[in-house]
Design an enzyme around this catalytic site. Structure first.
Site, mmCIF file in Angstrom:
data_model
loop_
_atom_site.group_PDB
_atom_site.id
_atom_site.type_symbol
_atom_site.label_atom_id
_atom_site.label_comp_id
_atom_site.label_asym_id
_atom_site.label_seq_id
_atom_site.Cartn_x
_atom_site.Cartn_y
_atom_site.Cartn_z
ATOM 1 N N CYS A 114 4.156 46.290 30.547
ATOM 2 C CA CYS A 114 5.346 47.144 30.669
ATOM 3 C C CYS A 114 6.631 46.450 30.206
ATOM 4 C CB CYS A 114 5.497 47.605 32.107
ATOM 5 S SG CYS A 114 3.971 48.249 32.765
ATOM 6 N N HIS A 242 12.383 50.188 33.363
ATOM 7 C CA HIS A 242 10.990 50.609 33.180
ATOM 8 C C HIS A 242 10.667 51.627 34.273
ATOM 9 C CE1 HIS A 242 6.757 50.843 33.021
ATOM 10 N NE2 HIS A 242 6.527 50.037 34.050
ATOM 11 N N ASN A 272 4.117 56.694 34.437
ATOM 12 C CA ASN A 272 4.312 55.325 33.965
ATOM 13 C C ASN A 272 3.655 55.192 32.590
ATOM 14 O OD1 ASN A 272 4.211 52.574 33.466
ATOM 15 N ND2 ASN A 272 3.632 52.022 35.555
HETATM 16 O O1 UT7 Z 1 4.239 49.466 35.535
HETATM 17 C C1 UT7 Z 1 3.805 48.232 35.986
HETATM 18 C C2 UT7 Z 1 4.318 47.922 37.321
HETATM 19 N N1 UT7 Z 1 3.758 48.822 38.289
HETATM 20 C C3 UT7 Z 1 4.434 49.104 39.385
HETATM 21 O O2 UT7 Z 1 5.533 48.665 39.537
HETATM 22 C C4 UT7 Z 1 3.746 49.926 40.454
HETATM 23 C C5 UT7 Z 1 4.154 49.416 41.826
HETATM 24 N N2 UT7 Z 1 3.442 50.049 42.908
HETATM 25 C C6 UT7 Z 1 3.668 51.336 43.304
HETATM 26 O O3 UT7 Z 1 4.414 52.046 42.685
HETATM 27 C C7 UT7 Z 1 3.028 51.799 44.593
HETATM 28 O O4 UT7 Z 1 2.427 50.707 45.236
HETATM 29 C C8 UT7 Z 1 1.968 52.926 44.410
HETATM 30 C C9 UT7 Z 1 2.643 54.213 44.042
HETATM 31 C C10 UT7 Z 1 0.974 52.517 43.344
HETATM 32 C C11 UT7 Z 1 1.220 53.138 45.735
HETATM 33 O O5 UT7 Z 1 2.157 53.450 46.755
HETATM 34 P P1 UT7 Z 1 2.089 52.696 48.153
HETATM 35 O O6 UT7 Z 1 3.162 53.258 48.983
HETATM 36 O O7 UT7 Z 1 2.107 51.218 47.897
HETATM 37 O O8 UT7 Z 1 0.688 53.177 48.722
HETATM 38 P P2 UT7 Z 1 -0.563 52.310 49.190
HETATM 39 O O9 UT7 Z 1 -1.337 51.837 48.022
HETATM 40 O O10 UT7 Z 1 -0.111 51.298 50.209
HETATM 41 O O11 UT7 Z 1 -1.412 53.399 49.954
HETATM 42 C C12 UT7 Z 1 -0.910 54.047 51.154
HETATM 43 C C13 UT7 Z 1 -1.932 55.068 51.575
HETATM 44 C C14 UT7 Z 1 -3.356 54.526 51.677
HETATM 45 O O12 UT7 Z 1 -4.001 55.194 52.721
HETATM 46 P P3 UT7 Z 1 -4.171 54.506 54.179
HETATM 47 O O13 UT7 Z 1 -4.943 53.259 53.907
HETATM 48 O O14 UT7 Z 1 -2.785 54.229 54.648
HETATM 49 O O15 UT7 Z 1 -4.883 55.537 54.961
HETATM 50 C C15 UT7 Z 1 -3.968 54.964 50.367
HETATM 51 O O16 UT7 Z 1 -5.373 55.109 50.466
HETATM 52 O O17 UT7 Z 1 -1.985 56.130 50.622
HETATM 53 C C16 UT7 Z 1 -3.322 56.287 50.168
HETATM 54 N N3 UT7 Z 1 -3.274 56.708 48.765
HETATM 55 C C17 UT7 Z 1 -3.173 57.980 48.381
HETATM 56 N N4 UT7 Z 1 -3.122 59.116 49.076
HETATM 57 C C18 UT7 Z 1 -3.014 60.251 48.397
HETATM 58 C C19 UT7 Z 1 -3.274 55.910 47.649
HETATM 59 N N5 UT7 Z 1 -3.203 56.669 46.555
HETATM 60 C C20 UT7 Z 1 -3.135 57.952 46.982
HETATM 61 C C21 UT7 Z 1 -3.040 59.179 46.318
HETATM 62 N N6 UT7 Z 1 -2.982 60.305 47.063
HETATM 63 N N7 UT7 Z 1 -2.994 59.264 44.969
#
Ligand code: UT7
Length: 316
Positions: A114, A242, A272
């Site tokens: 990125c 980004h 993204n």
């Molecule tokens: O471009 C390169 C750089 N990339 C980035 O900068 C991305 C940085 N990261 C992010 O933007 C975020 O971490 C994400 C959007 C990818 C994920 O968000 P998050 O708030 O960190 O969620 P998480 O991975 O901690 O997941 C929270 C919960 C989990 O459930 P439990 O374990 O709390 O029950 C996941 O299983 O959300 C669940 N989950 C979803 N639920 C519904 C993960 N993906 C989804 C989904 N729909 N698509």
């Protein structure tokens, strides 16, 4: 050392729009979860007859036209990408052929995920300093939908395809563009395996860890660029980030009290798009006349590698 400025920009995105509702029909997710956690509402995915090269060529044509520069005036072409159609030839060589760029110039792809477009801008400035031609073509392009793991709801909802391009001009009387860049080798947090591994060539990411890295990297890049250039937030006309997650942008603008009219998000429309995201924003800003001749824009990129970078560049 001579310095570069942006002369013109262009972009191209696939025809097909994939909404959050469409994603919810594929994996266990919801529009509410995706839009509140990421800011994404839809993304574009390549369909029949579209690929990374075609998107790159269209974006580049538009950038050349907006710059008023002919293909034969280009002194180097770099495509920042992690998803080129072929490893060899590079996307840049295919763009060269399609556009009829000169043959006595370097054309190559640059892999910095990125942050690729930012690294490519800096590389272009170095190349043009040693070139008899004064214009360079810098493209950020991705076809990430072919690298998506459709069984991983944590990542499949994030990525989109697209290409953005900038024609830059290099002149004696312009100072070198301030740029800060960094890398931290890590093969766990964000990974796309290549032919040297037995793993499938799909994106995997430790989202929360990368998020933590990003919310530190973005303010760091802003501070470093401002310090290096001796400028303040007020001296910057526009901040271009980004587009990985709207929440990462919101935290950075709050920290630096950047007013709403000085930054922009299009993550809601494209998701993204990795190396394409910054030039996609630049092209929309120029088209909407939010930036133009004399505008000073601060660009910040971050992502896989890990990589990060910031630069303060002007429009010619
Ligand atoms: O471009 C390169 C750089 N990339 C980035 O900068 C991305 C940085 N990261 C992010 O933007 C975020 O971490 C994400 C959007 C990818 C994920 O968000 P998050 O708030 O960190 O969620 P998480 O991975 O901690 O997941 C929270 C919960 C989990 O459930 P439990 O374990 O709390 O029950 C996941 O299983 O959300 C669940 N989950 C979803 N639920 C519904 C993960 N993906 C989804 C989904 N729909 N698509």
């Amino acid at each position: 050392m001579k310095g570069i400025k942006i002369r013109g920009t262009g972009r191209s995105v696939p025809v097909k729009t994939v909404t959050n509702q469409d994603m919810a029909a594929i994996v266990d997710t919801s529009d509410e979860w995706i839009s509140s956690r990421t800011g994404i509402q839809r993304r574009r995915h390549c369909g029949e007859g579209e690929n990374l090269t075609s998107l790159s060529v269209q974006a580049a044509r538009q950038a050349l036209e907006s710059a008023g520069v002919r293909p034969e005036e280009i002194g180097a072409c770099i495509v920042a990408t992690l998803s080129a159609d072929t490893l060899v030839p590079s996307a840049a060589c295919l763009v060269q052929r399609e556009l009829g760029l000169p043959e006595d110039i370097p054309c190559f792809d640059l892999a910095a995920a990125c942050t690729g477009f930012l690294f490519a801008l800096h590389t272009m400035e170095c190349l043009l300093n040693a070139s008899p031609r004064k214009y360079g073509l810098v493209i950020g392009a991705e076809y990430l939908s072919r690298l998506i793991n459709w069984e991983d709801r944590g990542t499949c909802i994030l990525f989109g395809d697209g290409a953005g391009a900038a024609v830059v001009e290099c002149r004696e009387d312009w100072g070198t563009v301030p740029a800060v860049m960094g890398c931290h080798g890590d093969d766990k947090l964000l990974r796309v395996p290549g032919p040297g591994t037995s793993e499938p060539c799909l994106i995997s990411m430790e989202g929360t860890q990368v998020f933590k890295f990003a919310v530190e990297a973005v303010p760091w890049c802003i501070r470093q660029v401002l310090e290096t250039s001796g400028k303040t937030v007020e001296d910057v006309d526009f901040f271009v980030f980004h587009q990985a997650n709207a929440r990462i942008i919101d935290l950075a603008v709050r920290k630096y009290r950047i007013p709403q009219e000085k930054y922009y998000k299009n993550i809601q429309d494209y998701g993204n798009t990795s190396a394409a995201s910054i030039p996609l924003v630049l092209s929309e800003l120029q088209e909407q006349k939010k930036v133009g001749s004399g505008s000073r824009v601060l660009l910040v990129g971050f992502g896989g590698g890990l990589t990060w970078g910031g630069t303060l560049i002007e429009f010619a």
